[in-house]
Write a protein that holds these residues in place. Structure first.
Motif, mmCIF file in Angstrom:
data_model
loop_
_atom_site.group_PDB
_atom_site.id
_atom_site.type_symbol
_atom_site.label_atom_id
_atom_site.label_comp_id
_atom_site.label_asym_id
_atom_site.label_seq_id
_atom_site.Cartn_x
_atom_site.Cartn_y
_atom_site.Cartn_z
ATOM 1 N N ILE A 15 0.552 -1.089 0.310
ATOM 2 C CA ILE A 15 -0.137 -0.090 -0.008
ATOM 3 C C ILE A 15 0.908 1.542 -0.133
ATOM 4 N N VAL A 16 0.605 2.121 -0.912
ATOM 5 C CA VAL A 16 1.724 3.840 -1.043
ATOM 6 C C VAL A 16 0.999 4.817 -0.518
ATOM 7 N N MET A 24 4.405 11.579 -4.025
ATOM 8 C CA MET A 24 4.993 10.693 -2.958
ATOM 9 C C MET A 24 5.851 11.651 -2.108
ATOM 10 N N SER A 25 6.305 11.430 -1.128
ATOM 11 C CA SER A 25 6.765 11.949 -0.078
ATOM 12 C C SER A 25 7.740 10.840 0.578
ATOM 13 N N LYS A 26 8.877 11.148 1.144
ATOM 14 C CA LYS A 26 9.311 10.319 1.436
ATOM 15 C C LYS A 26 9.296 10.753 3.365
ATOM 16 N N GLN A 27 9.855 10.079 4.432
ATOM 17 C CA GLN A 27 10.090 10.645 5.754
ATOM 18 C C GLN A 27 11.345 10.997 5.954
ATOM 19 N N HIS A 28 12.025 11.590 6.762
ATOM 20 C CA HIS A 28 13.348 12.286 6.952
ATOM 21 C C HIS A 28 13.798 12.035 8.034
ATOM 22 N N ALA A 65 23.841 2.175 9.548
ATOM 23 C CA ALA A 65 22.315 3.159 10.027
ATOM 24 C C ALA A 65 21.831 3.726 8.681
ATOM 25 N N ALA A 66 22.496 3.977 7.925
ATOM 26 C CA ALA A 66 22.022 4.490 7.005
ATOM 27 C C ALA A 66 21.521 3.880 5.688
ATOM 28 N N GLU A 72 14.588 1.103 4.766
ATOM 29 C CA GLU A 72 13.215 1.304 5.668
ATOM 30 C C GLU A 72 12.180 2.644 4.325
ATOM 31 N N GLY A 73 13.180 2.992 3.742
ATOM 32 C CA GLY A 73 12.299 4.134 2.783
ATOM 33 C C GLY A 73 12.611 5.418 3.195
ATOM 34 N N TYR A 74 13.321 5.585 4.129
ATOM 35 C CA TYR A 74 13.695 6.820 4.603
ATOM 36 C C TYR A 74 14.206 7.784 3.252
#
Length: 97
Positions: A15-16, A24-28, A65-66, A72-74
């Motif tokens: 689901i998008v 679409m916007s990615k969370q930081h 970490a990165a 995870e899509g960030y």
């Protein structure tokens, strides 16, 4: 015989969630070293991923970490200098590619 829920979910892959008028916007996510210090020569014990002001992941290296956050899509940002980690100041951060 399949349940009704199984029939509904069959063929659904993901689901998008769309924000900003359908774009679409990615969370930081921000990768920071720990412990925090204003001393630019302070040793780093581990790295954390920060999302919405909360630590969501702890790793041994900045790369781990990165890479986790990217998977995870960030949209990932890392500190330009270890002792500068003010998330409200864009000049303190660079996008991790």
């Amino acid at each position: 015989m399949k349940s009704g829920l199984g029939n509904i979910c069959e063929g659904v892959r993901h689901i998008v969630v769309r924000k900003n008028g359908g774009k679409m916007s990615k969370q930081h996510a921000y990768v920071e070293h720990r412990p925090k210090s204003t001393d630019e020569h302070a040793a780093t014990e581990h790295q954390v991923v920060i999302v919405d002001g909360k630590e969501v992941k702890k790793t041994n290296t900045q790369k781990d970490a990165a890479d986790w956050a990217i998977n995870e899509g960030y949209s990932v940002h890392v500190a330009r200098e270890r002792h500068l980690q003010d998330r409200d100041k864009p000049a303190h951060w660079r996008k991790y590619d």
